[in-house]
Design a protein around this motif. Structure first.
Motif, PDB file in Angstrom:
ATOM      1  N   UNK A   1     -15.716  -1.044  17.058  1.00 22.71           N
ATOM      2  CA  UNK A   1     -15.801  -0.622  15.657  1.00 22.71           C
ATOM      3  C   UNK A   1     -14.855  -1.481  14.816  1.00 22.71           C
ATOM      4  N   UNK A   2     -15.214  -2.753  14.610  1.00 20.24           N
ATOM      5  CA  UNK A   2     -14.287  -3.684  13.942  1.00 20.24           C
ATOM      6  C   UNK A   2     -13.908  -3.277  12.523  1.00 20.24           C
ATOM      7  N   UNK A   3     -14.808  -2.587  11.823  1.00 18.32           N
ATOM      8  CA  UNK A   3     -14.508  -2.227  10.430  1.00 18.32           C
ATOM      9  C   UNK A   3     -13.921  -0.829  10.287  1.00 18.32           C
ATOM     10  N   UNK A   4     -13.621  -0.187  11.407  1.00 21.18           N
ATOM     11  CA  UNK A   4     -12.951   1.112  11.348  1.00 21.18           C
ATOM     12  C   UNK A   4     -11.577   0.941  10.706  1.00 21.18           C
ATOM     13  N   UNK A   5     -11.173   1.854   9.850  1.00 20.50           N
ATOM     14  CA  UNK A   5      -9.841   1.746   9.236  1.00 20.50           C
ATOM     15  C   UNK A   5      -8.717   2.093  10.213  1.00 20.50           C
ATOM     16  N   UNK A   6      -9.067   2.513  11.431  1.00 25.64           N
ATOM     17  CA  UNK A   6      -8.031   2.938  12.382  1.00 25.64           C
ATOM     18  C   UNK A   6      -7.563   1.805  13.294  1.00 25.64           C
TER      19      UNK A   6
ATOM     20  N   UNK B   1     -13.503 -11.292  10.723  1.00 23.80           N
ATOM     21  CA  UNK B   1     -14.151 -12.044   9.644  1.00 23.80           C
ATOM     22  C   UNK B   1     -15.541 -12.548  10.044  1.00 23.80           C
ATOM     23  N   UNK B   2     -15.778 -12.646  11.357  1.00 21.80           N
ATOM     24  CA  UNK B   2     -17.130 -12.996  11.809  1.00 21.80           C
ATOM     25  C   UNK B   2     -18.108 -11.854  11.538  1.00 21.80           C
ATOM     26  N   UNK B   3     -17.570 -10.645  11.509  1.00 24.21           N
ATOM     27  CA  UNK B   3     -18.390  -9.462  11.208  1.00 24.21           C
ATOM     28  C   UNK B   3     -18.574  -9.312   9.704  1.00 24.21           C
ATOM     29  N   UNK B   4     -17.483  -9.526   8.958  1.00 26.88           N
ATOM     30  CA  UNK B   4     -17.517  -9.382   7.498  1.00 26.88           C
ATOM     31  C   UNK B   4     -16.563 -10.403   6.895  1.00 26.88           C
ATOM     32  N   UNK B   5     -17.127 -11.489   6.402  1.00 25.81           N
ATOM     33  CA  UNK B   5     -16.329 -12.625   5.921  1.00 25.81           C
ATOM     34  C   UNK B   5     -15.500 -12.291   4.688  1.00 25.81           C
TER      35      UNK B   5
ATOM     36  N   UNK C   1     -11.313  -7.518   2.982  1.00 29.25           N
ATOM     37  CA  UNK C   1      -9.978  -7.793   2.460  1.00 29.25           C
ATOM     38  C   UNK C   1      -8.880  -7.582   3.504  1.00 29.25           C
ATOM     39  N   UNK C   2      -9.053  -6.587   4.370  1.00 25.97           N
ATOM     40  CA  UNK C   2      -8.025  -6.317   5.377  1.00 25.97           C
ATOM     41  C   UNK C   2      -7.927  -7.460   6.382  1.00 25.97           C
ATOM     42  N   UNK C   3      -9.083  -7.989   6.791  1.00 21.51           N
ATOM     43  CA  UNK C   3      -9.077  -9.126   7.715  1.00 21.51           C
ATOM     44  C   UNK C   3      -8.465 -10.364   7.050  1.00 21.51           C
TER      45      UNK C   3
ATOM     46  N   UNK D   1      -5.947 -17.457  -1.752  1.00 24.21           N
ATOM     47  CA  UNK D   1      -6.706 -17.715  -2.982  1.00 24.21           C
ATOM     48  C   UNK D   1      -8.107 -17.111  -2.888  1.00 24.21           C
ATOM     49  N   UNK D   2      -8.669 -17.132  -1.682  1.00 26.78           N
ATOM     50  CA  UNK D   2      -9.976 -16.500  -1.488  1.00 26.78           C
ATOM     51  C   UNK D   2      -9.873 -14.996  -1.758  1.00 26.78           C
ATOM     52  N   UNK D   3      -8.786 -14.394  -1.339  1.00 27.42           N
ATOM     53  CA  UNK D   3      -8.574 -12.975  -1.593  1.00 27.42           C
ATOM     54  C   UNK D   3      -8.508 -12.699  -3.092  1.00 27.42           C
ATOM     55  N   UNK D   4      -7.823 -13.567  -3.823  1.00 21.80           N
ATOM     56  CA  UNK D   4      -7.683 -13.386  -5.275  1.00 21.80           C
ATOM     57  C   UNK D   4      -9.035 -13.541  -5.966  1.00 21.80           C
ATOM     58  N   UNK D   5      -9.870 -14.438  -5.457  1.00 29.44           N
ATOM     59  CA  UNK D   5     -11.223 -14.593  -6.006  1.00 29.44           C
ATOM     60  C   UNK D   5     -12.017 -13.301  -5.852  1.00 29.44           C
TER      61      UNK D   5
END
Length: 408
Positions: A255-260, A286-290, A293-295, A317-321
């Protein structure tokens, strides 16, 4: 020889009254059970309870605890109470729900002990099972009550009691009493019972009870993420860092996108000084969700800690975009430039690197100022950084303001 005969006679004299008392109480219990069968539910329950009291009284004497007849009558007296309670519930008469479920659990506990005695070989090594088939058939019909008794106590927040019900429900699969029932193959509710038992262990902060059925609980796919979370917390309670990290990794892989799982795994690797491992799992995420923000944040911090500043700036900078309110991204960019400036300053050749230093401080300035705007209360981080920037850029007014803030 005469002395031995006298001792034997004394022993027999002591045993005979005990045996007579035992026979008397067994006979009285049978009478209560027989009379109960001709009475209404309320009166019958009273007689069955009297019979049970006689049997539990006999079992206080350890010498009686291998007498299968006592356990058989005890089982019959509790089964009679169960039938009476069931009748009252069927007639929609008032009856305590917890007591009803408790009768089922008591029947299981009595039958399991009786089955152990029943399976003992005789003096010739033979095993004759007198009670197993009859009791197993009866209890198999009542087994759902263990599950519902467990969920009843869960709703009440009585997790220790709930766990006990689920334990009996699950362990029936391995009890010799239920040989041939193959609950592991036939009972699709087993993983759900295991999940509830695991959850109860977690609520009780008991690592042992949390872990014992956890592998079976994982088969309940709807609740599997929670089960894996409870496993992590159990290893944390045990202070078993290796298994804690492995459990977090298993959860993150599933469960890569789990907040836990990911935040705790990243925190663990950071705490043990392994930013390279943080980078690996961040890239995995990031391979799951490029654009997660957490990754991205974890990757940015890992690159910063690994002193891979250009890559860190690019990720930040990508995060700021993606989100221009992500304060940590501004801080990381500014810190990259400031760290690079510090490296040049440590070479102690100010004339040679003057232009490069000025450029780095100029690059750091807007990002640290934006961080200040987004996190005005975090003065401990932005004030020393801006002090350095304004000092090196000869920005007198701004420097005086920061200097005054830091003095205060």
């Amino acid at each position: 020889m005469k002395k031995q005969q006298i001792l034997l006679l004394l022993l027999l004299t002591m045993i005979t009254p005990c045996l007579n008392a035992q026979k008397k109480e067994l006979s009285q219990a049978r009478s209560y059970i027989k009379s109960a069968k001709n009475k209404n539910a309320d009166k019958a329950a009273e007689d069955y309870a009297k019979a049970e009291k006689l049997m539990t009284g006999l079992l206080k004497d350890t010498a009686n605890r291998t007498n299968d007849k006592i356990y058989d009558l005890w089982f019959e007296s509790v089964m009679g109470q169960y039938d009476a309670a069931n009748e009252r519930l069927y007639l929609k008469q008032k009856y305590d729900t917890a007591s009803f479920f408790n009768l089922t659990k008591r029947l299981y506990e009595i039958a399991e002990t009786l089955d152990t005695l029943d399976a003992q070989p005789d003096e010739k090594g033979r095993v004759k099972l007198d009670y197993r088939k009859k009791n197993a058939e009866a209890l198999n019909q009542l087994r759902p009550n263990l599950y519902f008794g467990g969920t009843f106590h869960v709703r009440k927040g009585q997790y220790a009691d709930a766990y006990d019900y689920f334990r009996h429900y699950i362990d029936a699969d391995t009890q010799p009493l239920f040989t041939g029932y193959n609950y592991q193959q036939t009972d699709q509710q087993l993983p759900q019972a295991a999940y509830w038992a695991t959850m109860c262990g977690n609520k009780l902060r008991d690592a042992s009870r949390t872990l014992i059925y956890s592998e079976l609980a994982k088969k309940d796919m709807k609740k599997r993420p929670f089960t894996m979370q409870y496993i992590c917390e159990a290893y944390q309670l045990l202070k078993d860092d290796a298994r804690y990290a492995a459990a977090l990794h298993e959860g993150f892989d599933s469960y890569p996108e789990s907040p836990y799982f990911f935040p705790r795994l990243a925190d663990y690797y950071t705490a043990v000084g392994r930013p390279d491992s943080v980078l690996v799992i961040a890239d995995q995420g990031l391979k799951v969700n490029a654009d997660h923000m957490l990754f991205l944040l974890a990757k940015s911090l890992a690159l910063l800690n690994l002193e891979r500043y250009d890559e860190c700036v690019a990720v930040s900078r990508r995060m700021i975009e993606l989100n221009d309110k992500q304060a940590e991204a501004y801080f990381n960019v500014a810190t990259c430039y400031l760290n690079q400036a510090l490296e040049l300053e440590q070479k102690n050749e100010p004339r040679k690197y003057r232009n490069q230093l000025t450029k780095l401080y100029e690059q750091a300035r807007p990002y640290m100022e934006d961080y200040r705007k987004l996190q005005p209360s975090d003065q401990q981080r932005w004030a020393p950084a801006l002090y350095r920037i304004y000092l090196h850029l000869n920005m007198g007014k701004q420097f005086e303001e920061i200097d005054q803030l830091m003095r205060n």
